[in-house]
Design a protein around this motif. Structure first.
Motif, PDB file in Angstrom:
ATOM      1  N   LEU A   2       0.655  -1.084  -0.003  1.00 38.82           N
ATOM      2  CA  LEU A   2       0.140  -0.002   0.099  1.00 38.82           C
ATOM      3  C   LEU A   2       0.934   1.350  -0.056  1.00 38.82           C
ATOM      4  CD1 LEU A   2      -2.715  -1.230   2.512  1.00 38.82           C
ATOM      5  CD2 LEU A   2      -2.880  -1.039   0.109  1.00 38.82           C
ATOM      6  N   GLN A   3       1.932   1.242   0.904  1.00 39.90           N
ATOM      7  CA  GLN A   3       2.693   2.420   1.009  1.00 39.90           C
ATOM      8  C   GLN A   3       3.582   2.595  -0.524  1.00 39.90           C
ATOM      9  OE1 GLN A   3       6.568   3.266   3.303  1.00 39.90           O
ATOM     10  NE2 GLN A   3       5.050   3.221   4.889  1.00 39.90           N
ATOM     11  N   TRP A   4       4.174   1.417  -0.963  1.00 42.24           N
ATOM     12  CA  TRP A   4       4.556   1.523  -2.324  1.00 42.24           C
ATOM     13  C   TRP A   4       3.878   2.079  -3.485  1.00 42.24           C
ATOM     14  CZ3 TRP A   4       9.986   0.377  -3.362  1.00 42.24           C
ATOM     15  CH2 TRP A   4      10.320   0.453  -4.775  1.00 42.24           C
ATOM     16  N   ILE A   5       2.533   1.683  -3.535  1.00 43.84           N
ATOM     17  CA  ILE A   5       1.647   2.188  -4.725  1.00 43.84           C
ATOM     18  C   ILE A   5       1.364   3.690  -4.390  1.00 43.84           C
ATOM     19  CG2 ILE A   5      -0.484   1.948  -5.447  1.00 43.84           C
ATOM     20  CD1 ILE A   5       1.191  -0.120  -6.748  1.00 43.84           C
ATOM     21  N   ARG A   6       1.313   4.040  -3.156  1.00 43.79           N
ATOM     22  CA  ARG A   6       0.970   5.376  -2.879  1.00 43.79           C
ATOM     23  C   ARG A   6       2.335   6.259  -3.030  1.00 43.79           C
ATOM     24  NH1 ARG A   6      -0.743   4.262   2.314  1.00 43.79           N
ATOM     25  NH2 ARG A   6       1.271   4.757   3.231  1.00 43.79           N
ATOM     26  N   ASN A   7       3.364   5.826  -3.048  1.00 38.64           N
ATOM     27  CA  ASN A   7       4.654   6.797  -3.254  1.00 38.64           C
ATOM     28  C   ASN A   7       5.592   6.432  -4.561  1.00 38.64           C
ATOM     29  OD1 ASN A   7       4.048   7.814  -0.632  1.00 38.64           O
ATOM     30  ND2 ASN A   7       5.367   6.258   0.597  1.00 38.64           N
ATOM     31  N   CYS A   8       5.383   5.336  -5.273  1.00 38.99           N
ATOM     32  CA  CYS A   8       6.328   5.199  -6.247  1.00 38.99           C
ATOM     33  C   CYS A   8       5.289   5.067  -7.476  1.00 38.99           C
ATOM     34  CB  CYS A   8       7.018   3.983  -6.069  1.00 38.99           C
ATOM     35  SG  CYS A   8       7.765   4.090  -4.568  1.00 38.99           S
ATOM     36  N   SER A   9       5.951   5.415  -8.639  1.00 36.33           N
ATOM     37  CA  SER A   9       5.187   4.796  -9.895  1.00 36.33           C
ATOM     38  C   SER A   9       5.387   3.381 -10.408  1.00 36.33           C
ATOM     39  CB  SER A   9       5.701   5.835 -10.834  1.00 36.33           C
ATOM     40  OG  SER A   9       7.035   5.630 -11.237  1.00 36.33           O
ATOM     41  N   ASP A  10       6.176   2.431  -9.793  1.00 34.99           N
ATOM     42  CA  ASP A  10       6.612   1.169 -10.282  1.00 34.99           C
ATOM     43  C   ASP A  10       5.271   0.331  -9.956  1.00 34.99           C
ATOM     44  OD1 ASP A  10       9.177   1.960 -10.798  1.00 34.99           O
ATOM     45  OD2 ASP A  10       9.635   1.460  -8.810  1.00 34.99           O
ATOM     46  N   ALA A  11       5.362  -0.694 -10.812  1.00 27.30           N
ATOM     47  CA  ALA A  11       4.142  -1.663 -10.637  1.00 27.30           C
ATOM     48  C   ALA A  11       4.412  -2.679  -9.496  1.00 27.30           C
ATOM     49  CB  ALA A  11       3.933  -2.379 -11.895  1.00 27.30           C
ATOM     50  N   VAL A  12       3.629  -3.562  -8.911  1.00 28.12           N
ATOM     51  CA  VAL A  12       3.938  -4.487  -8.189  1.00 28.12           C
ATOM     52  C   VAL A  12       3.132  -5.886  -8.310  1.00 28.12           C
ATOM     53  CG1 VAL A  12       3.531  -5.072  -5.454  1.00 28.12           C
ATOM     54  CG2 VAL A  12       3.932  -2.752  -6.030  1.00 28.12           C
ATOM     55  N   VAL A  13       4.048  -6.803  -8.580  1.00 28.88           N
ATOM     56  CA  VAL A  13       3.727  -8.192  -8.470  1.00 28.88           C
ATOM     57  C   VAL A  13       3.643  -8.863  -7.101  1.00 28.88           C
ATOM     58  CG1 VAL A  13       3.802 -10.371  -9.735  1.00 28.88           C
ATOM     59  CG2 VAL A  13       4.154  -8.346 -11.044  1.00 28.88           C
ATOM     60  N   ASN A  14       2.352  -9.373  -6.895  1.00 27.88           N
ATOM     61  CA  ASN A  14       2.542  -9.884  -5.092  1.00 27.88           C
ATOM     62  C   ASN A  14       2.089 -11.234  -5.491  1.00 27.88           C
ATOM     63  OD1 ASN A  14       1.839 -10.325  -2.787  1.00 27.88           O
ATOM     64  ND2 ASN A  14       0.304  -8.393  -2.595  1.00 27.88           N
ATOM     65  N   LEU A  15       3.116 -11.934  -5.012  1.00 27.23           N
ATOM     66  CA  LEU A  15       2.970 -13.503  -4.865  1.00 27.23           C
ATOM     67  C   LEU A  15       2.869 -13.853  -3.512  1.00 27.23           C
ATOM     68  CD1 LEU A  15       3.394 -16.428  -6.133  1.00 27.23           C
ATOM     69  CD2 LEU A  15       5.846 -16.027  -5.661  1.00 27.23           C
ATOM     70  N   ASP A  16       1.612 -14.294  -3.331  1.00 26.29           N
ATOM     71  CA  ASP A  16       1.096 -14.808  -2.056  1.00 26.29           C
ATOM     72  C   ASP A  16       0.233 -16.087  -2.091  1.00 26.29           C
ATOM     73  OD1 ASP A  16       0.863 -13.202   0.916  1.00 26.29           O
ATOM     74  OD2 ASP A  16      -0.237 -14.916   0.756  1.00 26.29           O
ATOM     75  N   LEU A  17       0.517 -17.183  -1.273  1.00 25.26           N
ATOM     76  CA  LEU A  17      -0.140 -18.092  -0.987  1.00 25.26           C
ATOM     77  C   LEU A  17      -1.613 -18.014  -0.519  1.00 25.26           C
ATOM     78  CD1 LEU A  17      -0.035 -21.376  -1.725  1.00 25.26           C
ATOM     79  CD2 LEU A  17       1.079 -21.807   0.417  1.00 25.26           C
ATOM     80  N   LEU A  18      -1.776 -16.963   0.294  1.00 32.13           N
ATOM     81  CA  LEU A  18      -3.170 -16.612   1.043  1.00 32.13           C
ATOM     82  C   LEU A  18      -3.439 -17.939   2.014  1.00 32.13           C
ATOM     83  CD1 LEU A  18      -5.321 -15.442  -1.977  1.00 32.13           C
ATOM     84  CD2 LEU A  18      -3.778 -14.159  -0.299  1.00 32.13           C
ATOM     85  N   THR A  19      -2.551 -18.018   2.571  1.00 31.42           N
ATOM     86  CA  THR A  19      -2.385 -19.080   4.036  1.00 31.42           C
ATOM     87  C   THR A  19      -3.416 -18.317   4.814  1.00 31.42           C
ATOM     88  OG1 THR A  19      -0.746 -18.004   5.265  1.00 31.42           O
ATOM     89  CG2 THR A  19      -0.140 -19.707   3.720  1.00 31.42           C
ATOM     90  N   TYR A  20      -3.665 -18.822   6.109  1.00 29.24           N
ATOM     91  CA  TYR A  20      -4.599 -18.399   7.063  1.00 29.24           C
ATOM     92  C   TYR A  20      -3.962 -16.747   7.233  1.00 29.24           C
ATOM     93  CZ  TYR A  20      -1.096 -18.307  10.566  1.00 29.24           C
ATOM     94  OH  TYR A  20       0.027 -17.796  11.295  1.00 29.24           O
ATOM     95  N   ALA A  21      -2.848 -16.400   7.060  1.00 34.05           N
ATOM     96  CA  ALA A  21      -2.348 -15.142   7.286  1.00 34.05           C
ATOM     97  C   ALA A  21      -2.344 -14.258   6.233  1.00 34.05           C
ATOM     98  CB  ALA A  21      -0.904 -15.187   7.786  1.00 34.05           C
TER      99      ALA A  21
END
Ligand code: NAD
Ligand code: TYD
Length: 362
Positions: free
Chosen positions: A23-42
């Motif tokens: 959230l902070q990165w998208i707010r402050n930078c123009s770079d894109a984010v690829v977010n790899l997450d297994l979506l465990t309980y956490a």
């Protein structure tokens, strides 16, 4: 030979610290984010609801242990940075089920490093120079301190005491080895306990906020005099940005809030804040809910961080004071009832039962 794009690959970016970072990165930078997450309980996509419609963010559900998937993501998106948060992160769970920690924290970090090395070796010279692999770790790798010991610095010996800390220590050693052996531009950060919005309510601060609100017992392990250093999560994220921007490759940086507190003092401060923000005359002061319960096996007595290096070299300092950060955090949980409800699933209730039912009040 290929070059990098203005994209970063974040792992574990649907978890507590990772989602705050994205959230902070998208707010402050123009770079894109690829977010790899297994979506465990956490991991929770709702943490990222604020950037749901932002085309710069792409959430990919997948496992960091899946080498083919990691290789395909690197080939497709050609990130300039990998910021590696994904982990099993809760000490009490590591005592009950250490195998999950070895798999994700050790095997998963190894898989990422290995795929990063293959990807990096095929970049052109400019890309290789710009690329960074930032491994996010914890102060728990250093073990425990006595009351008068100096705080952990980057040259403190590793002495992990829980399966969680041991698995993170192993991953730190792998990260170090990939720099020394292959020249992969790796940096490692070792941070103290974070608190703030989106933390899963199995950890001390959110658990106590919600129990205090609902008039339930507030479980304090042992004598409540174990000491942790606390850092507001947004300060951790700004430190990570500083390390990505100007950290020296191959180095490690300790990050801390200069806010050592006994657990009992943290719990009492939360009680006072909940009393203030949601007074309940029928319940009376929430501090009367404090319940001493059986201690955690191998419970580290004290953690403290010497953050001189990151402050001197990179000019980073935390912005938030502990009490103001705690007030913001309490207010966030009180205002986000539907988020709280959505994470307290059956699996969450099973964990709470398992962890606390044998910890009879002492
Ligand atoms: P968290 O448990 O809230 O989130 C971990 C995230 O990783 C979740 O979104 C989960 O779905 C994801 N994940 C787990 N296994 C995965 C796998 N195999 N593949 C892909 N994704 C997977 O953790 P956190 O508190 O946000 O911690 C993030 C990182 O920061 C961890 O590496 C932790 O060791 C480190 N750290 C945490 C603290 C703290 O106080 N929470 C302090 C210092 C360092
Ligand atoms: P935790 O939030 O689990 O973080 P860590 O173990 O990584 O430091 O716990 C913070 C401290 O609070 C730790 O000393 C253990 C203690 N604790 C309790 O006293 N009661 C609880 O219910 C929990 C979850 C933790």
């Amino acid at each position: 030979m290929t070059n990098v794009r203005n994209t970063i690959l974040v792992t574990g970016g649907a978890g507590f610290i990772g989602s705050n970072f994205v959230l902070q990165w998208i707010r402050n930078c123009s770079d894109a984010v690829v977010n790899l997450d297994l979506l465990t309980y956490a991991g929770n996509p709702d943490n990222l609801a604020a950037i749901e419609d932002d085309s710069r963010h792409k959430l990919v559900r997948g496992d960091i242990c899946d080498a083919e998937l990691v290789a395909a993501l690197l080939r497709e998106h050609r990130p300039k940075f990998i910021v590696h948060f994904a982990a099993e992160s809760h000490v009490d769970r590591s005592i009950v089920d250490p195998g999950a920690f070895i798999r994700t924290n050790v095997q998963g970090t190894f898989t990422l490093l290995e795929q990063a090395r293959l990807y990096w070796s095929e970049l052109d010279e400019a890309g290789r120079k710009e690329f960074r692999f930032l491994h996010i770790s914890t102060d728990e790798v250093y073990g425990t301190l006595g009351p008068d010991d100096p705080a952990f610095s980057e040259i403190s010996a590793y002495a992990p005491n829980s399966p969680y800390a041991a698995s993170k220590a192993a991953s730190d050693h792998l990260a170090r080895a990939y720099f020394h052996t292959y020249g992969l531009p790796v940096l490692t950060t070792n941070c103290s306990n974070n608190y703030g919005p989106f933390q899963f309510p199995e950890k001390l601060i959110p658990l106590v906020i919600l129990n205090a609100l609902e008039g339930k017992p507030l479980p304090v392990y042992g004598d409540g005099c174990n000491v942790r250093d606390w850092l507001f999560v947004e300060d951790h994220c700004s430190a990570i940005c500083a390390v990505l921007d100007r950290g020296r490759v191959g180095e490690t940086y300790n990050i801390g809030g200069n806010s050592e507190r006994k657990n009992l003092d943290v719990v009492t401060a939360i009680c006072d804040l909940v009393d203030d923000l949601r007074p309940d005359t029928a319940l009376g002061p929430r501090s009367k809910l404090i319940t001493f319960v059986a201690d955690r096996p191998g419970h580290d007595r004290r953690y403290a961080i010497d953050a001189t290096k990151i402050s001197r070299e990179l000019g980073w300092r935390p912005d938030e004071e502990f009490i103001s950060g705690l007030r913001k955090t309490v207010a966030w949980y009180l205002d986000h009832g539907s988020w709280v409800q959505s994470v307290r699933t059956g699996a969450y209730r099973d964990w709470i039962r398992k962890n606390y039912e044998e910890r009879l009040p002492q």
